[in-house]
Design an enzyme around this catalytic site. Structure first.
Site, short mmCIF file in Angstrom:
data_model
loop_
_atom_site.label_atom_id
_atom_site.label_comp_id
_atom_site.label_asym_id
_atom_site.label_seq_id
_atom_site.Cartn_x
_atom_site.Cartn_y
_atom_site.Cartn_z
N GLY A 84 52.35 38.24 61.48
CA GLY A 84 52.17 39.43 60.66
C GLY A 84 52.05 40.67 61.52
CG HIS A 142 52.32 40.38 71.83
ND1 HIS A 142 53.37 40.92 71.11
CD2 HIS A 142 51.22 40.50 71.04
CE1 HIS A 142 52.91 41.36 69.95
NE2 HIS A 142 51.62 41.11 69.87
#
Length: 356
Positions: free
Chosen positions: A9, A121
């Site tokens: 999200g 990430h």
């Protein structure tokens, strides 16, 4: 057979324009969003839509890759207790995002699934692909243009507008727009691997399978131990071997902790907060580390402007930082005690006092 998918999200401003996405491969993914929502809502919606999109293949095992501890713990640890308490938390307050969680509970009924935490990430191909699509959806809503919804799951059916949860029902008081329905595609996504474990929700009195373990790495650990082990390397560049004076480094870390993006990242707060952290808030409430991290994950707040009053080294392994913070409700005088723990500066104690 096992369907492996990443779910993610994104929220620009948190809350703000929000997006969600799940991704199996380039021919099998879906995304959507709202003009106003939170990162947690996007994370939950990505998992919910994945469950809906694969509802026509209930015999397939689901392996869901997720970088949100809030989602994983909500589904695998906290939800049974919340349900017993009438969807209220231990402190008696209503559970946030309750409509999404109720929908997830219904969709999980009878499904076989596992959750696996992946570091966000960090170059994980599926996670990066889901993150890119969720962020693109949030950006599209920010710019007022159509968001790419993706091809969806082969043979899957997703409810049209009326079936999607609106931000108004997700603890966000704003009108919203439902995500577009998925379109079928002609190619079957790759699937493979053995059944890892089984789990499911409970709805309408149906039998419920034993909840799946998230992964072996999470077994027999407290809520944030794994995050500490995995996320500490995030701080290596700024802490270990740094030539910055401790006072300046602590001020930098305090400012970082005051930013909503960091506060909403439970992995990063696990790095910054000492295992024995305690806060006496400006309201007089006492916070433990776990309670603080869960609260920040649910509501990271807005960026806070501060005026540093002093940074004083206490011995060789502690720095006392004092500053004034500014908010709409007024100013607060604050003090933070940072201590050196295993070569890293971590916040051990914080107190806030409203300024007269």
């Amino acid at each position: 057979m096992t369907i492996t998918a990443a779910a993610d999200g994104s929220a620009l401003g948190n809350p703000g324009p929000a997006g969600w996405a799940w991704y199996v491969n380039d021919d099998c993914w879906r995304a959507g969003g709202w003009p106003h929502g939170t990162n947690n809502q996007g994370e939950l919606m990505a998992v919910l839509d994945l469950l809906r999109a694969t509802a026509h293949v209930p015999g397939e095992d689901l392996r869901i890759l997720c970088d949100s501890q809030y989602v994983i713990n909500s589904i695998t640890k906290w939800m049974p207790g919340w349900k017993r308490k009438g969807w209220r938390k231990a402190d008696g307050k209503p559970v946030l995002n309750v409509e999404l969680l109720k929908e997830l509970d219904r969709e999980l009924a009878g499904r076989t699934y596992t959750f696996e935490w992946v570091k966000g990430h960090a170059g994980h191909d599926l996670n990066e692909a889901a993150d890119e699509r969720a962020r693109a959806a949030a950006t599209a809503y920010q710019q007022g243009v159509a968001a790419r919804s993706g091809p969806g799951f082969p043979g899957g059916h997703h409810p049209a507008a009326a079936g999607d949860l609106q931000p108004a029902t997700l603890d966000i008081p704003a009108a919203g727009q439902a995500s577009p329905p998925a379109a079928p595609v002609g190619r079957t996504p790759p699937a493979g691997g053995p059944v890892v474990s089984t789990g499911g929700g409970n709805a309408g009195g149906k039998p419920r399978a034993t909840p799946a373990p998230v992964s072996a790495a999470f077994e027999e650990l407290d809520l944030f131990s794994e995050l500490d082990n995995e996320a500490l390397d995030v701080a290596e560049a700024t802490q270990q071997g740094s030539s910055i004076e401790p006072e300046a480094l602590v001020e930098e870390l305090e400012r970082e902790l005051l930013g909503p993006l960091v506060r909403g990242d439970i992995g990063r707060t696990a790095v910054l907060l000492h295992p024995d952290f305690m806060e006496i808030g400006s309201s007089g409430r006492v916070w433990t580390r776990d309670a603080m991290m869960m609260a920040l994950e649910e509501d990271p707040g807005e960026r806070t402007d501060i005026e540093v009053l002093g940074a004083e080294r206490i011995g060789t392994s502690a720095v006392l930082l004092t500053y004034r913070s500014f908010a709409r409700s007024g100013t607060t005088l604050r003090s933070s005690l940072w201590v050196l723990d295993g070569g890293r500066w971590r916040l051990r104690f914080h107190q806030g006092t409203p300024e007269a």
